[in-house]
Every structure is written in structure tokens, then in C-alpha cells.
Design an enzyme around this catalytic site. Structure first.
Site, PDB file in Angstrom:
ATOM      1  N   HIS A   1       0.824  -1.218   0.000  1.00  0.00           N
ATOM      2  CA  HIS A   1       0.000   0.000   0.000  1.00  0.00           C
ATOM      3  C   HIS A   1       0.857   1.268   0.000  1.00  0.00           C
ATOM      4  CE1 HIS A   1      -3.473  -2.500   1.925  1.00  0.00           C
ATOM      5  NE2 HIS A   1      -3.170  -2.889   0.714  1.00  0.00           N
TER       6      HIS A   1
ATOM      7  N   HIS B   1      -9.462  -1.363  -4.851  1.00  0.00           N
ATOM      8  CA  HIS B   1      -8.363  -1.781  -3.984  1.00  0.00           C
ATOM      9  C   HIS B   1      -7.464  -2.788  -4.692  1.00  0.00           C
ATOM     10  CE1 HIS B   1      -6.015  -2.117  -0.409  1.00  0.00           C
ATOM     11  NE2 HIS B   1      -5.929  -3.415  -0.688  1.00  0.00           N
TER      12      HIS B   1
ATOM     13  N   ASP C   1      -3.432  -2.636  -5.125  1.00  0.00           N
ATOM     14  CA  ASP C   1      -2.458  -3.701  -4.833  1.00  0.00           C
ATOM     15  C   ASP C   1      -1.571  -3.993  -6.048  1.00  0.00           C
ATOM     16  OD1 ASP C   1      -3.124  -4.200  -2.190  1.00  0.00           O
ATOM     17  OD2 ASP C   1      -4.539  -5.812  -2.664  1.00  0.00           O
TER      18      ASP C   1
ATOM     19  N   HIS D   1      -1.571 -11.330  -4.874  1.00  0.00           N
ATOM     20  CA  HIS D   1      -0.145 -11.007  -4.738  1.00  0.00           C
ATOM     21  C   HIS D   1       0.774 -12.046  -5.397  1.00  0.00           C
ATOM     22  CE1 HIS D   1      -1.140  -7.651  -2.254  1.00  0.00           C
ATOM     23  NE2 HIS D   1      -1.743  -8.408  -1.359  1.00  0.00           N
TER      24      HIS D   1
END
Ligand SMILES: [Zn+2]
Length: 273
Positions: free
Chosen positions: A67, A224, A228, A251
Site C-alpha cells: 500500500h 483496492h 495492490d 499477490h
């Protein structure tokens, strides 16, 4: 300029300070609690990425960096020292907003060297079950993202983000991280998400959410995810000229795409402008 908070997974108090860094140095984390040990924000130091992106160099760990990296990249910053006195970045409100404020307070300095870009020259793809991600040539940095969760607030959400004049601040920075109650119980059992609360995440039940304040955008969830992606791809070390297309990514998919991209011959070059 400094900011303090708690780590999402460790729950530990932590402070960070942003300081100017020389041209072409990228982002460098400095563990002030460990004799200023440096961990550059680079793909080569990705250690694991199950619930957050964790870096490790010579056994020294730096967790949940995405972030802050997203905020730095989103503000057009190329070089910065990030001093930190613990193992995990503070989660703040679960978005990048406080980091943006920190950067704005600190101010941004123009440097003399020509700006370097990571330019994508041909398409590279990754597929893992129904998760897909690719990157292809573009003269801008763009992210096209699709998520699909069986939940009345989400279902399918799609967004096409183009990095230009303040678009990160307007469209992405304040989108918070989210989790499902079942998943959070699992994380707690694994001793993770110890700093997690309704102040730093949207917590979804099977039918609704636990938070009493409203969503910041109807499609805050996909925003969001874009946040990321921008933060993870910042580990390529410089601004990107390329278009990312992500479907149900996370991720670990982001990390796999970057490592495949770096290994693919003639798929990228570094250009100056
Ligand atoms: Zn996130």
C-alpha cells in the site's frame, strides 16, 4: 515526515519516515531498528506473498509493503528512502490515503537525471486456474482489472485505470482492503491479522458487512485490487510503460508475472525520457 500506526498481521506499533533518495535509486526500505539495514523494493527480494507482499534480504524481513509502494508510485515518486522501525508497514485505514497525505506534506523534489521507464515490448501472460494476468505494450501505464466474488456487494467488478494527472489520488488511493469473516477467523488462528479491525478493512459477512460506515465507492473492492497491483508492480523498480490485464489476480500471481516478464527475452527495455 513520519507517520505511525500498527502492522495488520503483527499488530505491532510502527513508525515510518520518508526521506529523499538519490537519482535512480528507486525505493529503499531502511530498518532503523536493525542498524539501518537496507532492503530495496525489488522483485529479487520477494520472499512470500500469501496475504500481503513480504520482502526479505539476508534473513531480514519487511512485510505488507504494497500500500505504501502504491502511494509512492501513484504520486509519481521514483526515488525514496523509507525508514521503518519494525518488521511490517503500518496498515493505517487499509488504503493508501494516509501515505498520500504524508507524501504531500513532505513535498516532491524534481531531480536532474532523465526519468527512466520500464517499457514492455511484448505480451507476457500467466495463468493459474481461473486467475489470469498479462502485461502488454502501451505508451502509458494502464491496469484493467476484473474481480468476481460471490457476494451481494461485489459479484463481478471491472475497472480500467490509466495513470495520468492525479488519477491515482482520485480513483484509487482511498479504496480499502477487504476480507471475509470466515477468512479472518482462519488468519487469526494462524496468528495473522492481529492488528486487523473495522478501522482498517472492510469486513464482509455472507450477506453484508460488519462496518457501519458506508463504502467509499460502490466498486471499492476492484479499486483496492488495482491499488495492490500498482504497489506490487512497483517492485519492478521504475515507472512502467505497459498495460496490465488482471482477472481474479492476487499477490502471488503479480509476483509470478513480474518474474516471468523479467526472464522473457526481448520482452522489455529500460528507456529514458
Ligand atoms: Zn491491499
Amino acid at each position: 515526515m513520519s507517520v505511525s500506526g500498527n502492522g495488520l498481521h503483527t499488530g505491532a506499533p510502527v513508525s515510518i519516515t520518508l526521506k529523499p533518495a538519490p537519482e535512480n535509486s528507486g525505493y529503499i526500505f531502511v530498518r532503523t531498528d536493525l542498524d539501518n539495514f537496507e532492503i530495496p523494493a525489488s522483485v529479487e527480494y520477494i520472499s512470500h506473498c500469501s496475504y500481503a507482499t513480504t520482502l526479505m534480504r539476508r534473513g531480514v524481513v519487511l512485510s505488507t509493503c504494497e500500500h505504501l509502494l502504491s502511494a509512492l508510485r501513484g504520486c509519481g515518486i521514483d526515488n525514496c528512502f523509507v525508514e521503518i522501525d519494525s518488521i511490517e508497514l503500518p496498515i493505517m485505514d487499509g488504503s493508501s490515503e494516509d501515505f498520500i497525505r504524508l507524501i504531500e506534506q513532505a513535498g516532491i523534489t524534481q531531480q536532474d537525471a532523465p526519468r527512466r521507464f520500464f517499457r514492455v515490448l511484448k505480451e507476457v501472460k500467466i495463468k493459474e486456474g481461473d486467475r489470469k494476468m498479462s502485461i502488454e505494450p502501451s505508451e502509458k501505464f494502464e491496469v484493467e482489472c476484473l474481480i468476481d466474488f460471490k457476494h451481494p456487494f461485489i459479484n463481478k467488478q471491472k475497472m480500467h485505470y490509466v495513470a495520468e494527472n492525479g488519477s491515482f489520488r482520485r480513483e484509487i488511493a482511498s479504496a480499502r482492503t477487504f476480507g471475509f469473516t470466515q477468512e479472518i477467523e482462519m488468519l487469526r488462528k494462524a496468528n495473522l491479522a492481529r492488528g486487523g479491525s473495522l478501522d482498517n478493512a472492510i469486513v464482509l459477512t455472507s450477506e453484508g458487512m460488519l462496518n457501519e460506515t458506508p463504502l467509499r465507492f460502490d466498486d471499492e473492492f476492484v479499486r483496492h485490487k488495482v491499488l495492490d497491483i500498482i504497489g506490487d508492480l512497483a517492485l519492478l523498480g521504475m515507472p512502467i510503460k505497459g498495460k496490465v490485464i488482471a482477472e481474479k489476480s492476487g499477490h502471488s500471481v503479480h509476483a509470478q508475472l513480474m518474474s516471468k516478464l523479467l526472464k522473457t527475452e526481448n520482452a522489455w527495455e529500460i528507456v529514458q525520457s
